[in-house]
Structures are given as C-alpha cells and as structure tokens.
Design a protein around this motif. Structure first.
Motif, PDB file in Angstrom:
ATOM      1  N   ALA B 132      80.933  67.338  68.724  1.00 19.91           N
ATOM      2  CA  ALA B 132      79.866  66.993  68.093  1.00 19.91           C
ATOM      3  C   ALA B 132      78.868  67.063  69.407  1.00 19.91           C
ATOM      4  CB  ALA B 132      79.547  65.817  67.314  1.00 19.91           C
ATOM      5  N   ASP B 133      79.304  66.177  70.316  1.00 21.92           N
ATOM      6  CA  ASP B 133      78.237  66.018  71.653  1.00 21.92           C
ATOM      7  C   ASP B 133      78.376  67.359  72.240  1.00 21.92           C
ATOM      8  OD1 ASP B 133      76.820  64.297  73.238  1.00 21.92           O
ATOM      9  OD2 ASP B 133      78.723  64.221  74.779  1.00 21.92           O
ATOM     10  N   ARG B 134      79.413  68.128  72.361  1.00 25.85           N
ATOM     11  CA  ARG B 134      79.248  69.415  73.250  1.00 25.85           C
ATOM     12  C   ARG B 134      78.522  70.452  72.554  1.00 25.85           C
ATOM     13  NH1 ARG B 134      84.024  73.236  74.671  1.00 25.85           N
ATOM     14  NH2 ARG B 134      83.078  74.274  73.374  1.00 25.85           N
ATOM     15  N   LEU B 135      78.588  70.446  71.135  1.00 25.99           N
ATOM     16  CA  LEU B 135      77.753  71.356  70.523  1.00 25.99           C
ATOM     17  C   LEU B 135      76.161  71.069  70.514  1.00 25.99           C
ATOM     18  CD1 LEU B 135      77.074  73.692  68.479  1.00 25.99           C
ATOM     19  CD2 LEU B 135      77.481  72.270  66.597  1.00 25.99           C
ATOM     20  N   PHE B 136      75.988  69.773  70.244  1.00 36.30           N
ATOM     21  CA  PHE B 136      74.419  69.148  70.587  1.00 36.30           C
ATOM     22  C   PHE B 136      74.033  69.600  71.899  1.00 36.30           C
ATOM     23  CE2 PHE B 136      71.697  65.488  71.138  1.00 36.30           C
ATOM     24  CZ  PHE B 136      70.745  66.184  70.455  1.00 36.30           C
ATOM     25  N   THR B 137      74.567  69.200  72.841  1.00 37.27           N
ATOM     26  CA  THR B 137      74.176  69.493  74.291  1.00 37.27           C
ATOM     27  C   THR B 137      74.134  71.004  74.490  1.00 37.27           C
ATOM     28  OG1 THR B 137      75.566  67.735  75.004  1.00 37.27           O
ATOM     29  CG2 THR B 137      74.719  68.974  76.528  1.00 37.27           C
ATOM     30  N   ASP B 138      75.017  72.038  74.053  1.00 36.86           N
ATOM     31  CA  ASP B 138      74.741  73.339  74.165  1.00 36.86           C
ATOM     32  C   ASP B 138      73.742  73.897  73.398  1.00 36.86           C
ATOM     33  OD1 ASP B 138      76.869  73.304  75.899  1.00 36.86           O
ATOM     34  OD2 ASP B 138      78.464  74.024  74.393  1.00 36.86           O
ATOM     35  N   LEU B 139      73.442  73.376  72.205  1.00 34.90           N
ATOM     36  CA  LEU B 139      72.112  73.599  71.436  1.00 34.90           C
ATOM     37  C   LEU B 139      70.984  73.617  72.361  1.00 34.90           C
ATOM     38  CD1 LEU B 139      73.157  72.811  67.640  1.00 34.90           C
ATOM     39  CD2 LEU B 139      73.133  75.138  68.907  1.00 34.90           C
ATOM     40  N   ILE B 140      70.949  72.428  72.984  1.00 33.92           N
ATOM     41  CA  ILE B 140      69.757  71.860  73.610  1.00 33.92           C
ATOM     42  C   ILE B 140      69.476  72.773  74.864  1.00 33.92           C
ATOM     43  CG2 ILE B 140      68.812  70.126  75.329  1.00 33.92           C
ATOM     44  CD1 ILE B 140      69.467  68.284  73.166  1.00 33.92           C
ATOM     45  N   LYS B 141      70.825  73.122  75.486  1.00 34.46           N
ATOM     46  CA  LYS B 141      70.791  74.127  76.587  1.00 34.46           C
ATOM     47  C   LYS B 141      70.021  75.521  76.201  1.00 34.46           C
ATOM     48  CE  LYS B 141      74.435  71.958  79.438  1.00 34.46           C
ATOM     49  NZ  LYS B 141      75.830  72.359  79.678  1.00 34.46           N
ATOM     50  N   THR B 142      70.442  75.887  75.127  1.00 33.67           N
ATOM     51  CA  THR B 142      70.205  77.313  74.303  1.00 33.67           C
ATOM     52  C   THR B 142      68.650  77.385  74.158  1.00 33.67           C
ATOM     53  OG1 THR B 142      72.340  77.470  73.754  1.00 33.67           O
ATOM     54  CG2 THR B 142      70.477  78.870  72.757  1.00 33.67           C
ATOM     55  N   TYR B 143      68.040  76.157  73.502  1.00 39.00           N
ATOM     56  CA  TYR B 143      66.891  76.242  73.016  1.00 39.00           C
ATOM     57  C   TYR B 143      65.778  75.483  73.721  1.00 39.00           C
ATOM     58  CZ  TYR B 143      69.076  78.396  69.101  1.00 39.00           C
ATOM     59  OH  TYR B 143      69.650  79.381  68.102  1.00 39.00           O
ATOM     60  N   ALA B 144      66.174  74.564  74.652  1.00 34.02           N
ATOM     61  CA  ALA B 144      64.862  73.791  75.340  1.00 34.02           C
ATOM     62  C   ALA B 144      64.019  74.604  76.110  1.00 34.02           C
ATOM     63  CB  ALA B 144      65.276  72.771  75.822  1.00 34.02           C
ATOM     64  N   THR B 145      62.665  74.571  76.018  1.00 31.58           N
ATOM     65  CA  THR B 145      61.753  75.586  76.875  1.00 31.58           C
ATOM     66  C   THR B 145      61.010  74.784  77.580  1.00 31.58           C
ATOM     67  OG1 THR B 145      62.006  76.781  74.655  1.00 31.58           O
ATOM     68  CG2 THR B 145      60.456  77.651  76.214  1.00 31.58           C
ATOM     69  N   GLU B 213      78.309  57.903  72.667  1.00 28.73           N
ATOM     70  CA  GLU B 213      79.188  59.057  72.068  1.00 28.73           C
ATOM     71  C   GLU B 213      78.226  60.478  71.960  1.00 28.73           C
ATOM     72  OE1 GLU B 213      78.507  56.177  70.819  1.00 28.73           O
ATOM     73  OE2 GLU B 213      80.485  55.197  71.235  1.00 28.73           O
ATOM     74  N   LEU B 214      76.902  60.235  71.665  1.00 29.87           N
ATOM     75  CA  LEU B 214      76.183  61.594  71.108  1.00 29.87           C
ATOM     76  C   LEU B 214      74.596  61.312  71.640  1.00 29.87           C
ATOM     77  CD1 LEU B 214      76.119  64.130  69.718  1.00 29.87           C
ATOM     78  CD2 LEU B 214      75.043  62.906  67.584  1.00 29.87           C
ATOM     79  N   GLY B 215      74.520  62.386  72.619  1.00 31.06           N
ATOM     80  CA  GLY B 215      73.023  62.326  73.039  1.00 31.06           C
ATOM     81  C   GLY B 215      73.114  62.102  74.647  1.00 31.06           C
ATOM     82  N   ALA B 216      74.094  61.414  75.199  1.00 35.81           N
ATOM     83  CA  ALA B 216      73.730  60.921  76.517  1.00 35.81           C
ATOM     84  C   ALA B 216      74.084  62.211  77.440  1.00 35.81           C
ATOM     85  CB  ALA B 216      74.980  59.810  76.769  1.00 35.81           C
ATOM     86  N   ARG B 217      74.927  63.167  77.151  1.00 32.01           N
ATOM     87  CA  ARG B 217      75.182  64.260  77.878  1.00 32.01           C
ATOM     88  C   ARG B 217      73.694  65.322  77.741  1.00 32.01           C
ATOM     89  NH1 ARG B 217      79.972  67.675  78.531  1.00 32.01           N
ATOM     90  NH2 ARG B 217      79.758  68.312  76.634  1.00 32.01           N
ATOM     91  N   ALA B 218      73.359  65.305  76.666  1.00 33.24           N
ATOM     92  CA  ALA B 218      71.932  65.953  76.637  1.00 33.24           C
ATOM     93  C   ALA B 218      70.928  65.728  77.427  1.00 33.24           C
ATOM     94  CB  ALA B 218      71.819  66.234  75.134  1.00 33.24           C
ATOM     95  N   ALA B 219      70.971  63.851  77.280  1.00 33.99           N
ATOM     96  CA  ALA B 219      69.832  63.453  78.438  1.00 33.99           C
ATOM     97  C   ALA B 219      70.121  63.759  79.846  1.00 33.99           C
ATOM     98  CB  ALA B 219      70.002  62.038  77.977  1.00 33.99           C
TER      99      ALA B 219
END
Lengths: 425, 532
Positions: B132-145, B213-219
C-alpha cells in the motif's frame, strides 16, 4: 423423458469465495480431523477473514506457508509440520488441501500425500484450489478423499447413507425420520469421526443432503455400485416430501406424505403469504441456489433469475425439472446481473457477503446467500427457518423508516464513492 | 516453510485494494483466481460499503491456464464501461505471479482511454502495508506536478486509507484542529483523493503524515522533490498533541505561510470554551489512584504501539510490562522510540501471534493493548484487552466518533482504558470482601476450570514441543504444581475476576521454589511473600 432444461453459461466474472472456505465447517464436523492447506499468505488471510473464523482460538486447520525460497521446489517437505500437527492436535486424519500456487508450481499432491501417510495417520489429498473450486465445492473433494476409508458393504446390506455434512442435530432428525419410515440407516458421509464412516456397497442407497456433491455421488456409483436416489434436496415442504417419498421408494416402501407437506406449508403460511408474487433474483455463489429457487417458486414467488456456480444435469436432474421456464445461469457475469437487477427491480436479491451491502446501497433488498449454509434449513424441522430466512429481510426493510434510504445517510461513508465529496474548504 | 494460523498483515493485493478503494475514480483489477476475490468482502463487510468496493477480480481459472486464455483485456473493458475510472491498477496474485505472463501487453490490447498501471507487487516480498505504501508513493511520484503554493496557509494530510484503524475519525480530529488554526486542508490522500488531487499536492505549504505505515515515504519524496516540509509525528495523547501543534505552527511560520501564534487552547474543544481534553485532570483524580501500578502490554503496528505506550506511561502513569510490533521492518524505529519506556528484553518484534500470546501469558499485565489477535489471547488468559491497531474485527468498526489522534483521541483512549480495566473504589470493596453477588455459578466455574486444565495441558505439551527446537523456556514454565483441596477452597474465596491472576502468581511462586503441591500453607506463604 422430460425436455432438456436450458441454462445459460456466462464468463464467470462473478464474486465468490475460494473453495478452501469449506474447511471452516468441515473441521468442526469431522471432530478428529486436521486440515492442512499447502498455500500462501493469501490462503491464510482468506481463512481468517471470510468466515469470521478468528473467533476460534485453537483451530484444527493451518496453512503450510510457501515462501519465496520454496517456490522453486515442486516437492515441498512437510514432514516436520505433520509431526507438529500430530503432537499438538492428535488427529485421526489429515486432509492435505491444494491451493492455487502449488497448482501452478505443479506440486504432485497425490504422491506427496501418499509419502506423508502412515497406517495410523492417513494424509489425504483434497483438490481445493481457487483456480478450479468455489465455495462449498471443496466439500465434494473432501468426501471423495474419504470414500476409500468407508468399509465395503456386502451386497445384501441394503441400508441408507446420507451424503453431505449437516450438523449433529439435523443428522439426528434425519436418522429418526428414516427410522419412523422403516428405512434402515448405515450412517452419514461425512461422519463425526474418521473411524465411524459408514459401509458402502452395491446394496447401499445414497440420499444426497447437499446439492454440491456431484463428484462424490458419481464416484460412489462407479466404484461401489451404490444407488444414488434421484430426488429433490430436502429443503422446504415440497423438497422434503419428495425426498422422503423417493428414498422410501428405493426401499420398496410406499408412503404418501401429502398431509405432512400440507401441514408444513400451513405452518409457514404467514411467510408464504408474504412471498407470493414477490420477484426474487439469485446472484449468489453457495451452490444451493437450485433447490432454494425451486422452494420459492413452489411458495408462490416469482424467481427472475437463478444463477449458480455450476449445474450438473444428472445430480440436479429432479431440481432442474421443477425449474423449467426460469432463467438459469451458470458462471454468471455480475456486471450483466447488476444491469438486469436495475431494470427488473426485484423485491429481494440473494447475493453474497461481498455484494449485499452495496446492493442495499442501491435501494435493493439483499440478503447474504452464505447464511443458508450455516442455518438449519434441512428437512421438516428446517422448514420454518428456511421460510423465515427469505421473509426476514423483506419484513425488516419494510419496517424501517423510508427516510433512511436517502443518500445523505451514506455520505462520507466510503472514501472512493462518487458523490460523497467532503468539501475541502 | 512454516505452519501459519493467523496473520497480522493482509496480502500485497489487499494493500493495493486499500489504496484503490480509498481513491476516487481509481480501480484495482486483480489478475487472479476467483479464490482471491475474498479481499473485496473485507471492505464491504468491515466498512459496510454502500457502493461496490473499487476492485474487480479478472478471473483466472484452471481451464484458462491450460488453454492460455487471458481474460484481462475483456475485464478491463468491462471495468472501464462500468465505473469510468481515471486510473486502473492491475496486479497479479501469489499464483499468477508465477506464470510470468506479460500483463503489460495484455492490458495495452484492451485499448482503454484511462490510465492503466500494471503494478509489480510481488506477494512473496511484500505484505499489505508495504504494498500500500509503495503504490501510494509511486502514484504521487507519477502525478504530483510543480505549482505555486496556495495564497492561503494550507496543508495536505497523507496516510488515511480505507480500512485504516479509526482513520476517518482521526481525519475529523485533525480537521477540527486545523480549522481552529485557520489552516486549510489542500488535499487528503489517499482517502477521498482523485488522481487530480494528487497532481495538486505541491500546492500546499506542508505535509502532515502521522502514520509511519502509510504516507511517511510520500512525504519524504514531496520534501525532496518539491521542498515541502513535513510533520511526521502522530499526535497521540495530550502532550504529543501540544507539541504537534507547536511544531505545525512554527514550521508554517518558517515556510512563510502564516504569521500567527497558537490560539487559546479552549478553541480546540468541541464547544469552544472548555479544556480541549479531559485527560490531564482525569489522570489526577482520586479515582485514578487505583490505576497506579497497573501494568500494560502494548502490541500492534508501529504508529499505535509507540503512541499508546507513551500515552499510558506519560499521561496515565501506568508501568509498561512490555511492548512490540508485528511490522518487522519498523521494529528498529519502534524500539528506538520506546527507549526509556520498555526494557530492552521486554521489547518484542514478531509476526507470530503464538509468540505474543506466550509473552502475554507470562507477563499477565492488567491491561493488554493489541490487535484482534491479542484480544483472543487475552481472553484465553482472562486478561483485559483493548484493540489499538489492525487487524480488527467488525466489533472495532463502531459508529460513534472515536479518533486516536489529537485531543479528542486522548479522551477516547483514556475512556477505553478506563472501561477496559477493573476499577476504582468498588474494586477495593469487592477485593476486600470478595462477594458482591458477581460470582459465577459454582458448576459453571468447575466446568471452566476443567476446560482450563485441559487447555493448560495441551498448552504445556505445545510449549514442550517448541522447547525441543532449542528455544527452551525456563524450567519453571514447564511444570505446573498441583493444587490441594484446601488450597483450591481458599482460592475460591478470592474474587473471580482476580482469581486467575492470583492462581498464576501462586503457581509461579511454587514452581520457582520447586514446590510440587500447593497446600493451604504454601498459599498463605505465597500471599505473604508476593502479596498475590
């Protein structure tokens, strides 16, 4: 011969549980058994979530967990785990269940089970993978594995064996009912203990109690020359009467249970009054759909569609005959069903644990089909429960304040739902 | 290979489903046997979903395998027609991963208008949380502008997701506090976010990522890529919430988003004029004297284990008998966070619930804070338990507002501790006289006892079995002394709800001294010695 009943086969994109779930009741039914699944984290996660089985502190089932390093070997070593199970649970029999991953790995299960077996503790292979089996179907595999352990009855032993797992109270009812009709009973497959399996031979009459055991029935016919009674399954006043009359006939006993049937219908008349003319749609996966739909039709309901994972023309022959004219679907496509449900607006949808709440969210009265598997709905004593199962949801929804069906009461419930927008500012 | 009964974490595909089901117009498609469809139930049952969970199984049957048929393109077309998503995430399952099919080509052949991401979530290397954490981070990497900051002070909240523990309530609690500060929430993700919302993430001044667990890597990514500061603490308890607010305000000031300071604390209360939390005063009341010395054992994910352990110790004054986590990859962080709270040898990192159960049985704490698994273990040992982390049971999905985070969360947790433990003045009275009409029927008790003896016998056999593997527990745990009739009678006079603990203490006293039979004298001596 009756005209061949037509049914439609779709692409199987419907929601269902894995065949492994039947472990949830079989380990309780066969009290000295242990069920070992050769599988993955997925299998363990399935079992712990689907049937709420986390309530059992000491389950007699477990998953032999394949991890990455194990994937290269098609001959996994289970000796130490069997020893652990033997020491901790002291079972009389271990069922070794296959699952998707070892199937793909081409694990040779027959040989594996054979090599782990000892005369004191047989290890029996049960094909049950989610690639091929759905929901209750794996009970069929478990019972097939038990057949070699049923003693061979001599030809002159003409007695009845009930086929299918029912709880002890229902089993008692059926044994008593048989005695009352003068039918000698040899036992049940499965029995409550491994060493109590009934003798089966050319004189044996098999009465199927559950509609998902076609393979076992066929094997008993082919290997033991047993006679399978072709009749309705004992659900509802109609099914129960036909069941007992046909079973009795197999023993050359002629009985007329019409009064008994009429009395049973009378007992549930308040329910049938409610069911009369109601439109009911089966979109469930429990493999009991055919007899349930037949009961509803005879109770005066209109069955719009009856879908079920699979139909066996021979094993289900008597039921199919009674369902003539009803839209029967094998391996349904749930998308198509949703569209039909929206168009036909049934009064009640029998679906499953995955889809019921969302259907209710669309303003449909839906019920878990799964509940029928875990309620005493067999035979004369099950008639009332069976009828109530259908009317309870109808009555309850009718009693609830219609205000509650406004979408406002589900706002914000599901993060992904459209229309549930939480204003950001 | 090992024998597994219950798992703390779900599978990788369950983790992918949690992200898809959190987001608007994102759908997960499992290229999997029908048996893997069960994960959908977890969502529709536990979250009581009013719409279909955002996931579909593209069934792979045994027959498909033998004929080489791949239904994925057709499923993708059906899904697009039915739900019109912006993004479909395709994952294989534990069995179909082994087939090494090229799902990219299969997915492309469906010719969809929406984005399709064939995601590699290897179920043998990843579990629910990691996937879950990896997919969430990858989606942010893909879309954040890249884009300018909002003209007003704003933050993102990263981490709340479908089937997270009380996350919807946490979100409300966080929103309430931010509202009191006049700070706008730019995007919450993945909960309720669309792909477009992910694009807008860099417009905020700061990311709030309270869950390890979720979101820290995205941050981390958003900080590195877009220079967005992050607040990574979980405000569990009153003191941590105060520190969290201080940090939030000073980080936003530093970033130039605000010039204000903290408003009066009463602004954070529900009515706007009371204390924001009742915990600091509650902890000082006489009532809580009976809590002094009550020990707790805490086991769960990383965020809640750390937060709850500190809360119990710092704000309710409870001694911590032990703590730990099933998230092995987070164990070093949890251990470090709990230094000074948990003795090094009382820290536990394990994915096997039996190990945790044995520890609980040995420690016999007055309060167990754990998962659904520990709830069963605690029941087995007659101990009080509250659930503080997933995995959960439907009983943990209650209707009322019960956040874990913020001031409101501190009140919820304190209430839960209070109602879970046996309490107060009444407890003294019952302990002293031992008969308040609460006693179970004699027969029932005998039956319970018989059952327990049987369980105990089996357990001993089991532990002896484990012992052979080299991990031999101290001998005292292996021999259970016998009770004489008169000692058994005396024990019956102990109030039933503490009887289990007294029995355990006396048995330990006896076995430590090599006493085989517990007589009335032994019992008296034990009571004197250990105050059992």
């Amino acid at each position: 011969m009756a005209p061949k009943v037509q049914f439609i086969r779709e692409d199987g994109l419907y929601h269902s549980f894995c065949g492994l779930v039947s472990v949830g009741w079989l380990y309780q039914k066969i009290k000295d058994s242990f069920f070992l699944i050769l599988g993955t984290h997925t299998c363990a996660h399935l079992l712990q979530n689907t049937l709420g089985v986390m309530i059992f502190a000491r389950p007699r089932f477990a998953v032999s967990l394949l991890e990455e390093a194990d994937l290269s070997s098609s001959a996994p070593s289970l000796e130490s785990q069997i020893a652990e199970i033997r020491a901790e649970h002291k079972p009389s029999v271990i069922f070794l269940l296959s699952s998707c991953t070892p199937e793909v790995m081409k694990v040779e299960f027959e040989g594996l089970a054979h090599s782990l077996s000892t005369p004191e503790l047989p290890v029996l292979f049960v094909p049950a993978s989610g690639l091929d089996y759905t929901f209750a179907q794996s009970e069929d595999s478990v019972l097939q594995a038990l057949i070699p352990f049923c003693p061979v009855a001599p030809p002159e032993d003409k007695r009845l064996v009930f086929l299918g797992s029912v709880n002890d109270a229902i089993a008692e009812d059926f044994a008593l009912e048989a005695a009352r009709l003068g039918i000698p009973v040899a036992g049940f497959l499965p029995a409550a203990h491994f060493h109590e399996l009934p003798p089966i031979g050319p004189g044996t009459i098999i009465a199927p109690l559950q509609p998902y055991l076609a393979k076992t029935a066929t094997q008993l016919r082919n290997e033991r020359d047993a006679t399978i009674v072709t009749t309705l399954f004992p659900f509802g006043p109609d099914g129960t009467r036909r069941f007992w009359e046909d079973v009795a006939l197999a023993f050359d006993i002629k009985v007329d249970l019409s009064e008994r049937e009429a009395a049973a219908w009378q007992r549930i008349s308040e329910h049938t009054a409610l069911l009369r003319g109601k439109k009911i749609f089966f979109a469930s996966d429990i493999l009991m759909e055919l007899p349930l739909a037949r009961f509803l039709r005879n109770a005066g309901a209109e069955v719009l569609e009856c879908s079920t994972p699979y139909i066996n023309r021979r094993f289900h022959a008597a039921e199919l005959e009674q369902l003539n004219g009803i839209r029967l679907v094998e391996q349904a496509n749930f998308d198509r069903q949703l569209r039909d449900i929206a168009e036909q607006q049934p009064d009640l949808v029998i679906s499953n644990m995955i889809t019921s709440n969302p259907l209710i969210g669309r303003g449909i009265v839906a019920k878990w089909g799964t509940e029928f598997c875990f309620m005493p709905v067999h035979g004369w004593s099950g008639v009332n429960t069976l009828a109530q199962m259908f009317t309870r949801a109808l009555r309850r929804h009718a009693r609830l304040d219609p205000l509650g069906s406004d979408a406002i009461w589900t706002a914000g419930l599901m993060p992904s739902a459209s229309g549930d927008v939480i204003p950001l500012r | 290979m090992r024998l597994a009964y219950w798992m703390y974490q779900g599978t990788a595909h369950h983790g992918i489903g949690r992200i898809a089901n959190s987001m608007r117009k994102v759908h997960a498609v499992y290229h999997a046997p029908q048996g893997d469809d069960y994960v959908t139930t977890i969502f529709s049952m536990l979250e009581r979903s009013s719409q279909f969970p955002a996931m579909t199984t593209s069934v792979v049957s045994g027959n498909d395998l033998s004929t080489g048929n791949i239904r994925l393109p057709e499923t993708l077309r059906q899904v697009e027609a039915r739900v019109n998503p912006d993004l479909i995430v395709v994952v294989a399952s534990c069995s179909t991963t082994l087939l090494q099919e090229n799902l990219e080509i299969a997915a492309q052949s469906a010719n969809l208008a929406c984005d399709v991401l064939v995601y590699d979530a290897n179920p043998y290397r990843m579990q629910e949380v990691g996937a879950a954490d990896r997919l969430f981070t990858d989606l942010i990497k893909t879309y954040a502008t890249p884009q300018p900051r909002t003209p007003y002070p704003s933050v993102n909240i990263l981490g709340p997701a479908s089937l997270g523990f009380h996350v919807k309530h946490d979100l409300t609690s966080l929103r309430r506090m931010l509202k009191a500060l006049g700070i706008v929430v730019n995007v919450v993700a993945p909960w309720g976010a669309s792909v477009d919302d992910l694009r807008r993430l860099p417009a905020a001044w700061l990311n709030i990522a309270p869950y390890r667990e979720l979101g820290a890597r995205a941050a981390d990514y958003l900080e590195a890529q877009f220079g967005m500061p992050a607040l990574r603490d979980a405000p569990i308890g009153v003191q941590p919430t105060l520190r969290w607010l201080d940090t939030l305000v000073s980080q936003l000031r530093q970033a130039g988003a605000i010039t204000m300071t903290l408003p009066p604390l009463t602004d954070f209360s529900l009515d706007g004029m009371s204390a924001p939390s009742a915990v600091p005063w509650f902890a000082r009341t006489c009532d809580m004297d009976s809590f002094a010395g009550k020990s707790a054992f805490v086991f769960g994910d990383a965020t809640h284990t750390v937060g709850i352990t500190k809360f119990l110790a710092d704000e309710l004054g409870m001694p911590i008998a032990g703590a730990g986590t099933y998230l092995l990859e987070e164990a070093p962080w949890v251990r470090e966070q709990l230094q000074g709270y948990v003795a090094a040898d009382q820290f536990l990192a394990s994915e096997e619930f039996q190990v945790v159960e044995k520890r609980i049985g040995a420690l016999r704490p007055e309060l167990v804070c754990g998962t659904q698994m520990e709830r069963h273990s605690a029941r087995k040992h007659d101990l009080n338990c509250m659930v503080i982390a997933p995995p959960t049971h439907i009983e943990n999905h209650l209707l009322a507002y019960r956040p874990m985070l913020g001031f409101d969360g501190a009140d919820t947790i304190a209430d839960e501790v209070y109602t879970t433990c046996t309490l107060g003045m009444e407890k003294h009275l019952i302990d002293l006289f031992g008969d308040a009409g609460l006693e179970h029927g004699g027969e029932q008790e005998t039956e319970d006892r018989r059952q327990k003896t049987e369980d105990r016998r089996q357990e001993l056999e089991a532990s002896q079995l484990v012992g052979e593997g080299g991990n031999t527990p101290p001998a005292s745990h292996l021999t259970s002394p016998v009770w004489s009739t008169d000692a058994e009678t005396m024990l019956k006079k102990v109030p039933f709800f503490v009887r289990g603990r007294v029995r355990g203490n006396i048995e330990r006293y006896a076995s430590e001294r090599g006493i085989a039979e517990i007589s009335a004298e032994v019992m008296l001596a034990a009571k004197e010695e250990i105050g059992a």
